[in-house]
Design an enzyme around this catalytic site. Structure first.
Site, PDB file in Angstrom:
ATOM      1  CB  SER A 142      -0.911   0.086   1.220  1.00 31.66           C
ATOM      2  OG  SER A 142      -1.175  -1.119   1.793  1.00 31.66           O
ATOM      3  CG  ASP A 201      -4.814  -0.635  12.656  1.00 35.62           C
ATOM      4  OD1 ASP A 201      -4.875  -0.341  11.441  1.00 35.62           O
ATOM      5  OD2 ASP A 201      -5.311  -1.694  13.114  1.00 35.62           O
ATOM      6  CG  ASP A 225     -13.142   1.243  17.313  1.00 36.38           C
ATOM      7  OD1 ASP A 225     -13.163   1.730  16.163  1.00 36.38           O
ATOM      8  OD2 ASP A 225     -14.029   0.494  17.752  1.00 36.38           O
ATOM      9  CG  ASP A 256      -5.014   1.905   3.104  1.00 36.36           C
ATOM     10  OD1 ASP A 256      -5.861   1.820   2.196  1.00 36.36           O
ATOM     11  OD2 ASP A 256      -3.982   1.207   3.136  1.00 36.36           O
ATOM     12  CE  LYS A 299      -8.680   0.155   1.820  1.00 39.60           C
ATOM     13  NZ  LYS A 299      -7.479  -0.678   1.788  1.00 39.60           N
TER      14      LYS A 299
HETATM   15  C1  LIG Z   1      -5.474  -2.191   4.605  1.00 43.36           C
HETATM   16  S1  LIG Z   1      -5.018  -2.079   6.277  1.00 43.36           S
HETATM   17  C2  LIG Z   1      -4.138  -0.578   6.327  1.00 43.36           C
HETATM   18  C3  LIG Z   1      -2.775  -0.655   5.690  1.00 43.36           C
HETATM   19  C4  LIG Z   1      -1.915   0.532   6.035  1.00 43.36           C
HETATM   20  N1  LIG Z   1      -2.375   1.742   5.371  1.00 43.36           N
HETATM   21  C5  LIG Z   1      -0.471   0.316   5.641  1.00 43.36           C
HETATM   22  O1  LIG Z   1      -0.009   0.973   4.717  1.00 43.36           O
HETATM   23  O2  LIG Z   1       0.195  -0.511   6.259  1.00 43.36           O
HETATM   24  C6  LIG Z   1      -6.539  -1.712   7.048  1.00 43.36           C
HETATM   25  C7  LIG Z   1      -6.445  -1.517   8.557  1.00 43.36           C
HETATM   26  O3  LIG Z   1      -7.691  -0.992   9.033  1.00 43.36           O
HETATM   27  C8  LIG Z   1      -7.733  -1.308  10.412  1.00 43.36           C
HETATM   28  N2  LIG Z   1      -9.071  -1.024  10.976  1.00 43.36           N
HETATM   29  C9  LIG Z   1     -10.265  -1.549  10.603  1.00 43.36           C
HETATM   30  N3  LIG Z   1     -11.254  -1.062  11.388  1.00 43.36           N
HETATM   31  C10 LIG Z   1     -10.672  -0.184  12.258  1.00 43.36           C
HETATM   32  C11 LIG Z   1     -11.172   0.645  13.317  1.00 43.36           C
HETATM   33  N4  LIG Z   1     -12.477   0.664  13.617  1.00 43.36           N
HETATM   34  N5  LIG Z   1     -10.301   1.410  14.012  1.00 43.36           N
HETATM   35  C12 LIG Z   1      -8.976   1.385  13.725  1.00 43.36           C
HETATM   36  N6  LIG Z   1      -8.442   0.619  12.727  1.00 43.36           N
HETATM   37  C13 LIG Z   1      -9.274  -0.153  12.010  1.00 43.36           C
HETATM   38  C14 LIG Z   1      -7.369  -2.781  10.411  1.00 43.36           C
HETATM   39  O4  LIG Z   1      -6.973  -3.205  11.708  1.00 43.36           O
HETATM   40  C15 LIG Z   1      -6.228  -2.808   9.380  1.00 43.36           C
HETATM   41  O5  LIG Z   1      -4.985  -2.784   9.990  1.00 43.36           O
END
Ligand SMILES: C[S@@+](CC[C@H](N)C(=O)[O-])C[C@H]1O[C@@H](n2cnc3c(N)ncnc32)[C@H](O)[C@@H]1O
Length: 288
Positions: free
Chosen positions: A25, A73, A89, A114, A154
């Site tokens: 990413s 995250d 969260d 993202d 995203k």
């Molecule tokens: C595609 S990954 C992100 C990748 C990141 N941008 C990178 O470059 O490494 C999506 C992330 O969204 C996080 N996520 C999903 N729901 C969330 C929430 N309610 N609060 C915080 N993080 C969340 C997941 O734990 C996951 O790590």
């Protein structure tokens, strides 16, 4: 990043490992920045849904040393130089207070998200959770951004995406839908790039545990606007970004010298961790 299947022949995946990025990413953010100069003149930055941390790595390397970068995250993240990592969260109001505390009450110049939920496989449910995650990121951004600030997130271009474009257009001078070359064209994934945050006059946004996301937005968007007829919904400019001669993210490259490369950062809290511990302790056998 996986080690097997199609992934290992995807050149962005391989290039990420060769260049030391925790996830492929990283190239999406780099290509978005090349197109929109997102990093120009920014100091306070929030990376929402940041694990494993490739976007935060990019920010840490590209921004001046005196920048403040906060990565949030649900998953724990291995530390990154010059980045404050918070396990929190983004849908919880307390997260806003924690971020503001780290900025010493200052506001942010740039917020990126993202975010992606764990996929259940139930298409409607997955689409709903994803849209709620975007709204939560936007909610936080409204409370945290300086006037003129930038927000990127995203999105998945589903059937109701023009409704989100309409809502964003109320809050930003410019809204663009961008597809970086490193994002597979076979995927509905794209990014909304929102420039020039314009706070609504007289509105003091506040996050409240007892208030739903819909309640929050209903203060600025009337029922009428929530229910925009399809024919009048807003369309935004679509831009494909990245060098046309760059790697094709949909191609499968065969005949590579070495098929597997070691991960840059092993998962900190993988879902299978408990199963491994149970196997190590012989608990699987005992239960049988
Ligand atoms: C595609 S990954 C992100 C990748 C990141 N941008 C990178 O470059 O490494 C999506 C992330 O969204 C996080 N996520 C999903 N729901 C969330 C929430 N309610 N609060 C915080 N993080 C969340 C997941 O734990 C996951 O790590």
């Amino acid at each position: 990043m996986g080690k097997t299947s199609k992934d290992k022949r995807d050149l962005y995946y391989r290039r990420a490992k060769e260049e030391g990025w925790r996830a492929r990413s990283a190239f999406k953010l780099l290509q978005l920045n090349d197109e929109f100069n997102l990093f120009d003149g920014i100091k306070n930055v929030v990376d929402l849904c940041a694990a494993p941390g490739s976007w935060s790595q990019v920010l840490s390397q590209k921004l001046p040393e005196d920048s403040k970068i906060i990565a949030v995250d649900l998953q724990p993240m291995t530390p990154i130089d010059n980045v404050v990592t918070l396990q929190a969260d983004i849908t919880h109001p307390k997260t806003l207070t924690t971020i503001l505390h780290h900025f010493n009450g200052e506001l942010a110049d740039f917020i990126c998200s993202d975010g992606a939920p764990d996929i259940t496989g139930l298409h409607d449910l997955d689409e709903y959770i994803q849209s709620q995650l975007i709204l939560s990121a936007l909610q936080l951004s409204i409370c945290l951004l300086k006037p003129g600030g930038k927000f990127i997130a995203k999105i998945f271009r589903g059937k109701d995406i023009d409704l989100l474009y309409s809502q964003l257009s109320n809050l930003f001078e410019q809204v663009i839908c961008a597809k970086p070359k490193s994002s597979r064209s076979t995927s509905l994934e794209a990014f909304v790039v929102c420039l020039g945050y314009k706070p609504l006059p007289g509105w003091k946004p506040k996050l409240d545990l007892n208030k739903s996301t819909e309640d929050f937005f209903s203060e600025i968007i009337t029922d009428k606007e929530f229910d925009i007829p399809e024919e009048t919904r807003k369309m935004v400019k679509f831009i494909s970004c990245g060098d046309i001669n760059d790697i094709d993210s949909d191609a499968t490259y065969n005949n590579l010298d070495k098929l597997t490369l070691d991960p840059i950062q092993k998962p900190t809290a993988p879902p299978y961790k408990k199963a491994l511990e149970m196997r190590r302790n012989g608990e699987f056998n005992r239960r049988l």
